[in-house]
Write a protein that holds these residues in place. Structure first.
Motif, PDB file in Angstrom:
ATOM      1  N   ASP A 178      15.560   9.237  -0.236  1.00 19.75           N
ATOM      2  CA  ASP A 178      15.072   9.488  -1.598  1.00 19.75           C
ATOM      3  C   ASP A 178      13.676   8.927  -1.836  1.00 19.75           C
ATOM      4  O   ASP A 178      13.346   8.478  -2.940  1.00 19.75           O
ATOM      5  CB  ASP A 178      16.038   8.912  -2.645  1.00 19.75           C
ATOM      6  N   LEU A 179      12.847   8.970  -0.808  1.00 19.46           N
ATOM      7  CA  LEU A 179      11.457   8.535  -0.928  1.00 19.46           C
ATOM      8  C   LEU A 179      10.543   9.740  -0.722  1.00 19.46           C
ATOM      9  O   LEU A 179      10.702  10.498   0.234  1.00 19.46           O
ATOM     10  CB  LEU A 179      11.129   7.459   0.116  1.00 19.46           C
ATOM     11  N   ASP A 180       9.596   9.903  -1.625  1.00 19.56           N
ATOM     12  CA  ASP A 180       8.647  11.013  -1.547  1.00 19.56           C
ATOM     13  C   ASP A 180       7.518  10.623  -0.594  1.00 19.56           C
ATOM     14  O   ASP A 180       6.785   9.665  -0.861  1.00 19.56           O
ATOM     15  CB  ASP A 180       8.076  11.300  -2.941  1.00 19.56           C
ATOM     16  N   PRO A 181       7.348  11.330   0.517  1.00 19.79           N
ATOM     17  CA  PRO A 181       6.276  10.985   1.461  1.00 19.79           C
ATOM     18  C   PRO A 181       4.892  10.979   0.820  1.00 19.79           C
ATOM     19  O   PRO A 181       4.002  10.251   1.280  1.00 19.79           O
ATOM     20  CB  PRO A 181       6.381  12.089   2.531  1.00 19.79           C
ATOM     21  N   GLU A 182       4.713  11.762  -0.259  1.00 23.83           N
ATOM     22  CA  GLU A 182       3.417  11.793  -0.923  1.00 23.83           C
ATOM     23  C   GLU A 182       3.169  10.519  -1.735  1.00 23.83           C
ATOM     24  O   GLU A 182       2.019  10.192  -2.041  1.00 23.83           O
ATOM     25  CB  GLU A 182       3.333  13.013  -1.853  1.00 23.83           C
ATOM     26  N   GLU A 183       4.233   9.808  -2.088  1.00 20.48           N
ATOM     27  CA  GLU A 183       4.103   8.568  -2.851  1.00 20.48           C
ATOM     28  C   GLU A 183       4.050   7.331  -1.961  1.00 20.48           C
ATOM     29  O   GLU A 183       3.636   6.261  -2.400  1.00 20.48           O
ATOM     30  CB  GLU A 183       5.282   8.434  -3.831  1.00 20.48           C
ATOM     31  N   VAL A 184       4.475   7.477  -0.725  1.00 21.27           N
ATOM     32  CA  VAL A 184       4.487   6.354   0.210  1.00 21.27           C
ATOM     33  C   VAL A 184       3.088   6.161   0.797  1.00 21.27           C
ATOM     34  O   VAL A 184       2.378   7.124   1.074  1.00 21.27           O
ATOM     35  CB  VAL A 184       5.507   6.617   1.339  1.00 21.27           C
ATOM     36  N   ILE A 185       2.690   4.901   0.964  1.00 19.57           N
ATOM     37  CA  ILE A 185       1.383   4.581   1.542  1.00 19.57           C
ATOM     38  C   ILE A 185       1.563   4.295   3.026  1.00 19.57           C
ATOM     39  O   ILE A 185       2.300   3.389   3.412  1.00 19.57           O
ATOM     40  CB  ILE A 185       0.743   3.350   0.859  1.00 19.57           C
ATOM     41  N   PHE A 186       0.885   5.076   3.868  1.00 18.96           N
ATOM     42  CA  PHE A 186       0.952   4.887   5.315  1.00 18.96           C
ATOM     43  C   PHE A 186      -0.217   4.007   5.756  1.00 18.96           C
ATOM     44  O   PHE A 186      -1.381   4.307   5.447  1.00 18.96           O
ATOM     45  CB  PHE A 186       0.889   6.237   6.033  1.00 18.96           C
ATOM     46  N   ILE A 187       0.101   2.924   6.457  1.00 20.04           N
ATOM     47  CA  ILE A 187      -0.936   1.978   6.867  1.00 20.04           C
ATOM     48  C   ILE A 187      -0.731   1.528   8.309  1.00 20.04           C
ATOM     49  O   ILE A 187       0.346   1.707   8.884  1.00 20.04           O
ATOM     50  CB  ILE A 187      -0.966   0.723   5.970  1.00 20.04           C
ATOM     51  N   SER A 188      -1.774   0.939   8.849  1.00 19.00           N
ATOM     52  CA  SER A 188      -1.669   0.142  10.064  1.00 19.00           C
ATOM     53  C   SER A 188      -2.369  -1.173   9.768  1.00 19.00           C
ATOM     54  O   SER A 188      -3.602  -1.235   9.728  1.00 19.00           O
ATOM     55  CB  SER A 188      -2.333   0.837  11.267  1.00 19.00           C
ATOM     56  N   ALA A 189      -1.581  -2.206   9.509  1.00 21.72           N
ATOM     57  CA  ALA A 189      -2.170  -3.513   9.221  1.00 21.72           C
ATOM     58  C   ALA A 189      -2.939  -4.029  10.429  1.00 21.72           C
ATOM     59  O   ALA A 189      -3.973  -4.694  10.288  1.00 21.72           O
ATOM     60  CB  ALA A 189      -1.069  -4.499   8.834  1.00 21.72           C
ATOM     61  N   GLU A 190      -2.458  -3.708  11.616  1.00 20.80           N
ATOM     62  CA  GLU A 190      -3.099  -4.168  12.846  1.00 20.80           C
ATOM     63  C   GLU A 190      -4.473  -3.547  13.025  1.00 20.80           C
ATOM     64  O   GLU A 190      -5.432  -4.208  13.452  1.00 20.80           O
ATOM     65  CB  GLU A 190      -2.206  -3.817  14.041  1.00 20.80           C
ATOM     66  N   LYS A 191      -4.599  -2.259  12.669  1.00 19.65           N
ATOM     67  CA  LYS A 191      -5.856  -1.523  12.884  1.00 19.65           C
ATOM     68  C   LYS A 191      -6.666  -1.326  11.602  1.00 19.65           C
ATOM     69  O   LYS A 191      -7.665  -0.611  11.600  1.00 19.65           O
ATOM     70  CB  LYS A 191      -5.540  -0.146  13.486  1.00 19.65           C
ATOM     71  N   ASP A 192      -6.243  -1.971  10.486  1.00 19.83           N
ATOM     72  CA  ASP A 192      -6.946  -1.868   9.201  1.00 19.83           C
ATOM     73  C   ASP A 192      -7.053  -0.417   8.709  1.00 19.83           C
ATOM     74  O   ASP A 192      -8.065  -0.022   8.116  1.00 19.83           O
ATOM     75  CB  ASP A 192      -8.363  -2.473   9.297  1.00 19.83           C
ATOM     76  N   LYS A 193      -6.014   0.359   8.910  1.00 20.92           N
ATOM     77  CA  LYS A 193      -6.020   1.751   8.454  1.00 20.92           C
ATOM     78  C   LYS A 193      -5.185   1.901   7.189  1.00 20.92           C
ATOM     79  O   LYS A 193      -4.082   1.355   7.099  1.00 20.92           O
ATOM     80  CB  LYS A 193      -5.470   2.668   9.554  1.00 20.92           C
ATOM     81  N   GLY A 194      -5.713   2.655   6.226  1.00 21.71           N
ATOM     82  CA  GLY A 194      -4.984   2.932   4.997  1.00 21.71           C
ATOM     83  C   GLY A 194      -4.977   1.792   4.001  1.00 21.71           C
ATOM     84  O   GLY A 194      -4.315   1.888   2.957  1.00 21.71           O
ATOM     85  N   LEU A 195      -5.723   0.733   4.251  1.00 20.73           N
ATOM     86  CA  LEU A 195      -5.660  -0.442   3.374  1.00 20.73           C
ATOM     87  C   LEU A 195      -6.353  -0.204   2.042  1.00 20.73           C
ATOM     88  O   LEU A 195      -5.958  -0.789   1.028  1.00 20.73           O
ATOM     89  CB  LEU A 195      -6.252  -1.663   4.085  1.00 20.73           C
ATOM     90  N   ASP A 196      -7.396   0.631   2.009  1.00 22.38           N
ATOM     91  CA  ASP A 196      -8.057   0.932   0.730  1.00 22.38           C
ATOM     92  C   ASP A 196      -7.101   1.667  -0.212  1.00 22.38           C
ATOM     93  O   ASP A 196      -7.017   1.355  -1.407  1.00 22.38           O
ATOM     94  CB  ASP A 196      -9.322   1.763   0.958  1.00 22.38           C
ATOM     95  N   SER A 197      -6.365   2.635   0.322  1.00 25.82           N
ATOM     96  CA  SER A 197      -5.384   3.356  -0.494  1.00 25.82           C
ATOM     97  C   SER A 197      -4.287   2.422  -0.958  1.00 25.82           C
ATOM     98  O   SER A 197      -3.797   2.520  -2.087  1.00 25.82           O
ATOM     99  CB  SER A 197      -4.771   4.512   0.303  1.00 25.82           C
ATOM    100  N   PHE A 198      -3.897   1.503  -0.091  1.00 22.01           N
ATOM    101  CA  PHE A 198      -2.864   0.523  -0.427  1.00 22.01           C
ATOM    102  C   PHE A 198      -3.318  -0.353  -1.592  1.00 22.01           C
ATOM    103  O   PHE A 198      -2.563  -0.582  -2.549  1.00 22.01           O
ATOM    104  CB  PHE A 198      -2.567  -0.328   0.806  1.00 22.01           C
TER     105      PHE A 198
END
Length: 370
Positions: free
Chosen positions: A264-284
């Motif tokens: 019951d989680l909407d993939p469009e609402e979930v934030i995808f990140i890589s903490a190790e590679k600093d990816k997606g952190l601005d959106s987070f």
């Protein structure tokens, strides 16, 4: 039989009893007894030193708790976003204490709490879980941190929080109860209820309400009714982030998204990140800002001009009166009027009173009595 065994026995009976109109009152009594036993167990654990909880002093404008199972990457994320220095390792239980870090975001100081990884049974005390959960209860926002390869952890985390009286992404039940000296129980509802009146009264009596008026302003089930009666639940917003996306093969992305939908989680609402590679952190960070609902008020200080460097942070919907309370001192007592420029004002420098609702990035000047 100890309290733990009694609690488990009640849970098993509730699970094994089919829910219908004829069993409704019985299940209501069972759930009320369960809530009572859990309260007693919690008091016992605290009095014996088993549930005192970590103490983390709150700093900044808001507190965000990262919730996840061990080794999901919480420490790596906090280190990437803040000035924290949390030990990072690829083995479980690296973090053995709550480690706070401060994230500077749009002029606000957001305290991020890297709490020890939760395990199943945390609400019952396993793995120091109650201590961890006591910290989560004091937060303003929960971040569920999931591994891309273990999305099913979400349901287990929600269950642990629920058992510790934390209600995620819910509003408090619109229930009011007024005790009285006599007259028994009187139930009033503004909407049609599926629960019959006798069941509602049975649940009230099991919580030692003998003479009281209860008003229901929403349709409730037994669980919501008990939540409203006990009035010791914490209601917190949440966001979900999936970590370790750098390890996902492109062909596996659809599998992850389907796993999210299955829970019951909407993939469009979930934030995808890589903490190790600093990816997606601005959106987070943007999502944290949105969910916290803070607005920035720039104070026009006599003789010093407008302070754009350190805005006053207040909640959305706050008024001038709320701002004076946040500033402290005797401003409220000495207040004459205020001048506001910005989105909430009809014109620059509009004269307003304490009840004026402020908007993000308003400029506020307080005129006070000497």
């Amino acid at each position: 039989m100890g309290l733990e065994e009694e609690i488990e026995e009640l849970r098993e009976e509730i699970t094994s009893t089919p829910y219908n109109k004829s069993t409704e009152q019985h299940i209501g009594r069972l759930k009320s007894k369960l809530a009572e036993k859990k309260e007693k167990l919690e008091v016992r654990q605290q009095s014996s030193g088993g549930g005192g909880g970590y103490h983390v002093e709150k700093h900044g404008d808001a507190t965000v708790a990262l919730v996840g199972f061990p080794s999901v990457g919480k420490s790596t994320l906090v280190n990437a976003l803040t000035n924290a220095d949390s030990e990072v390792g690829s083995y479980e239980f690296t973090t053995l204490d709550v480690n706070p870090g401060m994230l500077e975001l749009n002029g606000a100081n957001i305290q991020l709490l890297d709490v020890p990884g939760l395990i199943e049974g945390a609400a019952s005390g396993r793995g120091g879980g109650q201590e961890v959960l006591s910290v989560v209860r004091a937060a303003d926002l929960i971040v569920f941190m999931l591994s891309a390869f273990e999305i099913e952890q979400y349901d287990r985390l929600c269950e642990e929080l629920y058992h510790n009286k934390i209600r995620v992404d819910e509003e408090p039940p619109r229930i009011s109860i007024r005790r009285k000296g006599k007259g028994g129980l009187r139930v009033t509802s503004s909407v049609e209820q599926d629960l019959d009146e006798q069941t509602i009264k049975e649940v009230l009596r099991s919580h030692e309400f003998i003479n009281a008026d209860i008003t229901l302003n929403e349709k409730v089930d037994i669980d919501r009714l008990i939540d409203g009666i006990q009035d010791n639940r914490v209601y917190l917003p949440s966001i979900v982030t999936v970590n370790k996306t750098d390890l996902i093969d492109p062909s596996y992305i659809d599998t992850v998204k389907n796993d999210l939908r299955d829970h019951d989680l909407d993939p469009e609402e979930v934030i995808f990140i890589s903490a190790e590679k600093d990816k997606g952190l601005d959106s987070f960070k943007e999502r944290i800002w949105e969910e916290l609902g803070l607005i920035r008020i720039y104070m026009d200080k006599p003789g010093r001009g407008i302070d754009y460097e350190e805005p006053l942070m207040v909640d959305q919907g706050s008024t001038v009166e709320d701002a004076t309370k946040k500033l402290g001192g005797e401003l409220q007592k000495r207040f004459r009027f205020a001048r506001v420029s910005g989105e909430s004002a009809k014109h620059d420098g509009q004269q307003v009173g304490l009840d004026h609702e402020l908007a993000d990035e308003d400029v506020l000047r307080l005129i006070t009595r000497k």
